[in-house]
Design a protein around this motif. Sequence first.
Motif, PDB file in Angstrom:
ATOM      1  N   PHE A 170     100.902  56.621   4.089  1.00 17.02           N
ATOM      2  CA  PHE A 170      99.539  56.149   4.281  1.00 17.02           C
ATOM      3  C   PHE A 170      98.615  57.240   4.827  1.00 17.02           C
ATOM      4  CE2 PHE A 170     101.836  52.220   3.850  1.00 17.02           C
ATOM      5  CZ  PHE A 170     100.950  51.420   3.147  1.00 17.02           C
ATOM      6  N   ALA A 171      99.208  58.377   5.207  1.00 22.85           N
ATOM      7  CA  ALA A 171      98.397  59.465   5.738  1.00 22.85           C
ATOM      8  C   ALA A 171      97.934  60.388   4.623  1.00 22.85           C
ATOM      9  CB  ALA A 171      99.207  60.244   6.768  1.00 22.85           C
ATOM     10  N   LYS A 172      98.513  60.207   3.452  1.00 26.03           N
ATOM     11  CA  LYS A 172      98.218  61.126   2.358  1.00 26.03           C
ATOM     12  C   LYS A 172      97.661  60.349   1.161  1.00 26.03           C
ATOM     13  CE  LYS A 172     100.548  64.401  -0.561  1.00 26.03           C
ATOM     14  NZ  LYS A 172     101.790  64.358  -1.289  1.00 26.03           N
ATOM     15  N   ASP A 173      96.522  60.820   0.645  1.00 20.62           N
ATOM     16  CA  ASP A 173      95.926  60.159  -0.522  1.00 20.62           C
ATOM     17  C   ASP A 173      96.852  60.276  -1.723  1.00 20.62           C
ATOM     18  OD1 ASP A 173      93.873  59.746   1.136  1.00 20.62           O
ATOM     19  OD2 ASP A 173      92.355  60.832  -0.025  1.00 20.62           O
ATOM     20  N   GLY A 174      96.908  59.218  -2.504  1.00 14.97           N
ATOM     21  CA  GLY A 174      97.745  59.255  -3.693  1.00 14.97           C
ATOM     22  C   GLY A 174      98.069  57.863  -4.183  1.00 14.97           C
ATOM     23  N   THR A 175      98.643  57.787  -5.382  1.00 16.15           N
ATOM     24  CA  THR A 175      99.017  56.493  -5.949  1.00 16.15           C
ATOM     25  C   THR A 175     100.527  56.350  -5.940  1.00 16.15           C
ATOM     26  OG1 THR A 175      97.057  56.467  -7.323  1.00 16.15           O
ATOM     27  CG2 THR A 175      98.844  55.036  -8.009  1.00 16.15           C
ATOM     28  N   TYR A 176     100.989  55.232  -5.438  1.00 12.64           N
ATOM     29  CA  TYR A 176     102.429  54.992  -5.337  1.00 12.64           C
ATOM     30  C   TYR A 176     102.796  53.740  -6.116  1.00 12.64           C
ATOM     31  CZ  TYR A 176     101.630  58.048  -1.326  1.00 12.64           C
ATOM     32  OH  TYR A 176     101.248  59.078  -0.520  1.00 12.64           O
ATOM     33  N   ASN A 177     103.842  53.838  -6.939  1.00 22.39           N
ATOM     34  CA  ASN A 177     104.361  52.641  -7.611  1.00 22.39           C
ATOM     35  C   ASN A 177     105.258  51.907  -6.638  1.00 22.39           C
ATOM     36  OD1 ASN A 177     103.156  53.014 -10.159  1.00 22.39           O
ATOM     37  ND2 ASN A 177     104.642  54.638 -10.578  1.00 22.39           N
ATOM     38  N   VAL A 178     105.018  50.613  -6.486  1.00 24.54           N
ATOM     39  CA  VAL A 178     105.803  49.849  -5.515  1.00 24.54           C
ATOM     40  C   VAL A 178     106.346  48.566  -6.148  1.00 24.54           C
ATOM     41  CG1 VAL A 178     104.620  50.693  -3.462  1.00 24.54           C
ATOM     42  CG2 VAL A 178     103.692  48.709  -4.686  1.00 24.54           C
ATOM     43  N   LYS A 179     107.296  47.992  -5.453  1.00 22.17           N
ATOM     44  CA  LYS A 179     107.840  46.694  -5.873  1.00 22.17           C
ATOM     45  C   LYS A 179     107.471  45.659  -4.810  1.00 22.17           C
ATOM     46  CE  LYS A 179     111.851  48.343  -8.444  1.00 22.17           C
ATOM     47  NZ  LYS A 179     112.128  49.676  -7.831  1.00 22.17           N
ATOM     48  N   VAL A 180     107.006  44.534  -5.259  1.00 19.55           N
ATOM     49  CA  VAL A 180     106.622  43.467  -4.336  1.00 19.55           C
ATOM     50  C   VAL A 180     107.429  42.225  -4.693  1.00 19.55           C
ATOM     51  CG1 VAL A 180     104.728  42.073  -3.447  1.00 19.55           C
ATOM     52  CG2 VAL A 180     104.277  44.391  -4.252  1.00 19.55           C
ATOM     53  N   SER A 181     108.009  41.603  -3.689  1.00 22.24           N
ATOM     54  CA  SER A 181     108.664  40.324  -3.974  1.00 22.24           C
ATOM     55  C   SER A 181     108.287  39.334  -2.889  1.00 22.24           C
ATOM     56  CB  SER A 181     110.175  40.493  -4.068  1.00 22.24           C
ATOM     57  OG  SER A 181     110.661  40.874  -2.810  1.00 22.24           O
ATOM     58  N   GLY A 182     108.232  38.080  -3.254  1.00 20.09           N
ATOM     59  CA  GLY A 182     107.845  37.073  -2.290  1.00 20.09           C
ATOM     60  C   GLY A 182     107.681  35.728  -2.937  1.00 20.09           C
ATOM     61  N   LYS A 183     106.934  34.875  -2.255  1.00 19.24           N
ATOM     62  CA  LYS A 183     106.767  33.497  -2.713  1.00 19.24           C
ATOM     63  C   LYS A 183     105.314  33.245  -3.111  1.00 19.24           C
ATOM     64  CE  LYS A 183     110.529  31.631   0.104  1.00 19.24           C
ATOM     65  NZ  LYS A 183     111.489  31.557  -0.992  1.00 19.24           N
ATOM     66  N   ASN A 194      87.927  35.679  -9.847  1.00 19.09           N
ATOM     67  CA  ASN A 194      87.671  35.244  -8.483  1.00 19.09           C
ATOM     68  C   ASN A 194      87.507  36.497  -7.624  1.00 19.09           C
ATOM     69  OD1 ASN A 194      87.898  34.298  -5.835  1.00 19.09           O
ATOM     70  ND2 ASN A 194      89.199  32.605  -6.475  1.00 19.09           N
ATOM     71  N   ASN A 195      86.334  36.641  -7.031  1.00 18.12           N
ATOM     72  CA  ASN A 195      86.042  37.844  -6.237  1.00 18.12           C
ATOM     73  C   ASN A 195      86.135  37.600  -4.738  1.00 18.12           C
ATOM     74  OD1 ASN A 195      85.484  39.636  -8.383  1.00 18.12           O
ATOM     75  ND2 ASN A 195      83.527  38.605  -8.687  1.00 18.12           N
ATOM     76  N   GLU A 196      86.791  36.511  -4.368  1.00 19.69           N
ATOM     77  CA  GLU A 196      86.851  36.169  -2.940  1.00 19.69           C
ATOM     78  C   GLU A 196      88.299  36.052  -2.475  1.00 19.69           C
ATOM     79  OE1 GLU A 196      84.267  32.749  -2.206  1.00 19.69           O
ATOM     80  OE2 GLU A 196      83.095  33.420  -3.921  1.00 19.69           O
ATOM     81  N   VAL A 197      89.121  37.007  -2.915  1.00 19.92           N
ATOM     82  CA  VAL A 197      90.534  36.972  -2.560  1.00 19.92           C
ATOM     83  C   VAL A 197      90.729  37.618  -1.190  1.00 19.92           C
ATOM     84  CG1 VAL A 197      92.842  37.699  -3.238  1.00 19.92           C
ATOM     85  CG2 VAL A 197      91.137  37.139  -4.988  1.00 19.92           C
ATOM     86  N   ALA A 198      91.410  36.907  -0.306  1.00 20.79           N
ATOM     87  CA  ALA A 198      91.709  37.462   1.016  1.00 20.79           C
ATOM     88  C   ALA A 198      93.102  38.071   0.962  1.00 20.79           C
ATOM     89  CB  ALA A 198      91.648  36.359   2.058  1.00 20.79           C
ATOM     90  N   ASN A 199      93.249  39.223   1.549  1.00 19.60           N
ATOM     91  CA  ASN A 199      94.485  39.983   1.393  1.00 19.60           C
ATOM     92  C   ASN A 199      94.725  40.824   2.646  1.00 19.60           C
ATOM     93  OD1 ASN A 199      95.274  42.722  -0.926  1.00 19.60           O
ATOM     94  ND2 ASN A 199      96.634  41.508   0.334  1.00 19.60           N
ATOM     95  N   ILE A 200      95.947  40.770   3.172  1.00 23.10           N
ATOM     96  CA  ILE A 200      96.332  41.655   4.286  1.00 23.10           C
ATOM     97  C   ILE A 200      97.632  42.369   3.941  1.00 23.10           C
ATOM     98  CG2 ILE A 200      96.912  41.873   6.737  1.00 23.10           C
ATOM     99  CD1 ILE A 200      95.487  39.388   7.362  1.00 23.10           C
ATOM    100  N   LEU A 201      97.674  43.643   4.268  1.00 21.78           N
ATOM    101  CA  LEU A 201      98.894  44.425   4.087  1.00 21.78           C
ATOM    102  C   LEU A 201      99.242  45.057   5.434  1.00 21.78           C
ATOM    103  CD1 LEU A 201     101.031  46.027   2.347  1.00 21.78           C
ATOM    104  CD2 LEU A 201      99.267  47.767   2.097  1.00 21.78           C
ATOM    105  N   ASP A 202     100.485  44.885   5.836  1.00 25.93           N
ATOM    106  CA  ASP A 202     100.952  45.554   7.044  1.00 25.93           C
ATOM    107  C   ASP A 202     101.684  46.813   6.588  1.00 25.93           C
ATOM    108  OD1 ASP A 202     102.470  46.425   9.250  1.00 25.93           O
ATOM    109  OD2 ASP A 202     102.357  44.413  10.130  1.00 25.93           O
ATOM    110  N   ALA A 203     101.104  47.962   6.860  1.00 20.21           N
ATOM    111  CA  ALA A 203     101.631  49.222   6.334  1.00 20.21           C
ATOM    112  C   ALA A 203     102.998  49.553   6.931  1.00 20.21           C
ATOM    113  CB  ALA A 203     100.654  50.353   6.624  1.00 20.21           C
TER     114      ALA A 203
END
Lengths: 184, 310
Positions: free
Chosen positions: A108-121, A47-56
Motif C-alpha cells: 500500500f506504500a507503493k503505487d501500482g496495480t495488483y491482481n488479488v483474489k477475494v472470497s466471501g459471502k 448504482n453510484n452509491e456503493v459503500a465500501n471499506i477495505l482494511d489494508a
Amino acid sequence: MKKLILTSCFLLAGATSIFAQKYMTRTGKISFSATAPKSPEKIEAVNNEVANILDAKTGDIVFQVLIKSFKFERELMKEHFDENYMESDKFPKSEFKGNVTDIAQVNFAKDGTYNVKVSGKLTMHGVTKDVAVPGTLTVSGKNVSAKAKFVVVLKDYGITVPALVADKLSKEATIALESTLTQK
Amino acid sequence: MRRIFTALLLSCGFANAAHAQADSLMNMLNDAPVKKEAVSATFKATRIINGSSVENLGAGVLDFRISHRFGQLNQGAENFFGLDNATTRLGLDYGITKWLMIGLGHSTLNKENDGFLKARILSQKNAGMPVTLSYAGSVSVQTTKAPTLPAGDKWLFTNRLYYTNQVLIARKISNALSLQLMPTLVHYNLVDSTKFSNNTLAIGIGGRIKVSKRIAITGEYYYRVTNADLFYSGQKTYNALAIGVDIETGGHVFQMMLTNSPGITDRTFIGQTTDSWEKGALHFGFNISRVFTIVKPREFRDKAEEPRSW
C-alpha cells in the motif's frame, strides 16, 4: 510519571491509526447487465452509491448497496426490478462481506496495480452465497481503486425469470464493480 | 502507579492487536443515516381503470395508450354480447419531469378530444409523509355535429367544452394493497336542461390488491355528491363503477375491466354514464399501454451505442 503515561498512550494511539489503514468510500459504482443474447433492449443498471471499506492490514473488505439506488434507462424497468425481481421493500440492501485472501502481496506504500483474489459471502434478495472472484487493487497515493467483474446466476438468489421475458432477461447477470477508496 | 501504566499499555496494545472483523466494518457502513425514500409503484399504471391514479410517467417517457370499451353485455347474442360495438380512446401521454405529466387523447365516443395534466405535489415516504397527493385536470371538446336545437339557439364552441379538476390522495398501505380517494369537480358547459347544475361534485374511491407479483385486482367507484339526478341525452345517469385486472408483462401493463361506462374521458364516465350494473348493461374493455423512453436518464446519455445483435 503522568506525562510519560500520557505520551506513551498518545504514541500508541497514533500507532493504532497508522496500522489500522482503513480505506473507505460511499460513492463506489456497481453496474450490471442481464440482457439476453437476442434481446432488442438492453437490461442494465448502474448504482453510484456503493459503500465500501477495505482494511489494508487484514484484507477484510465489505460492500453495501441500496437496491433502490440502481438507475435504469427505462423507468418501467426500474419499477419491475424493485417490485418483481429484487423485492426491494422486503430486501432493501445487498451486501458482500469478504476477505482479500492475498492482501500480503499488496504494497500500500507503493503505487501500482495488483491482481488479488477475494472470497466471501454475497447477500442478495435475502439469500447468502459464498463467492470467490478475482479482482484488482490499484494503489495510487492515499487512494485504492478496487475493480472486479463476476457473474451471478439469478436462480441461485431466488430471483425467477418468467418465460414471458426470457427472450429479454438473461438467467445470469454480469456484475461490474469499480470503487475508489480513500484512506481514513 | 506502575500498575496503571501497565494496564494502560496493555489495553492500548490490545486495541492495536484487535483485528477489525468484516462485521465491524459492515457496522461502520450501517452508520450512514437512513435515506428517506419515496414509495414507488402505488399502482401499476397511470390510470386505475378509467380515471387517473397517482402514478406519473418517468421524466422523458412517452406512453401510447389504446383504451377500448365494447358494447353492453346484455345486448344479447344478436350483438355478440356487446362485442360488435366498441368505443376507443387513443392517447399519448408524456412525462415532462418526475412529477409532471401531460397527455392528449381522441375518443370515438362523441368524437371527443381531450388534454390533461397531472402533477404530483406530495410523495408518500417510507418515513414521514403518509400519502401521495396529486392534482389532475383535464379539458375536453366534443366535435360531433350540432344537435337539433330550438329555433334561435346557437351551437357555440363553448357548448362543447368540459372541465375536470381532481385531487388524488393515495396510500400504498402494504405491498399488496393501495387505496386512493379522488374528490372531483366536473364542469359541463352544457347540460340537458336548465334544472341541472353545470357542476358535478363527486368523490371517487379506487384501489388495487396484488394477487401475485404481476397480477392485481383493481376497483374504482365515483360517487356523485351533487347532480346525481343529471340526465344525459335524455337518459338517466348512474354512478360509475369498474372492476378490473392489471396484468404486467415486460414492456407494458395490460388492464382488463368490466364497467358500466362506455366513455373513457373523465367527464363522460363520472357524470354521463347511462348504463347500470343492475341491468347488466356492462361493458367489457381493456387498456393497453406501451412506453417509450424519449429522453434517457443522465447516467445513460453520451454513451457510444454498442451494436446490437438482433
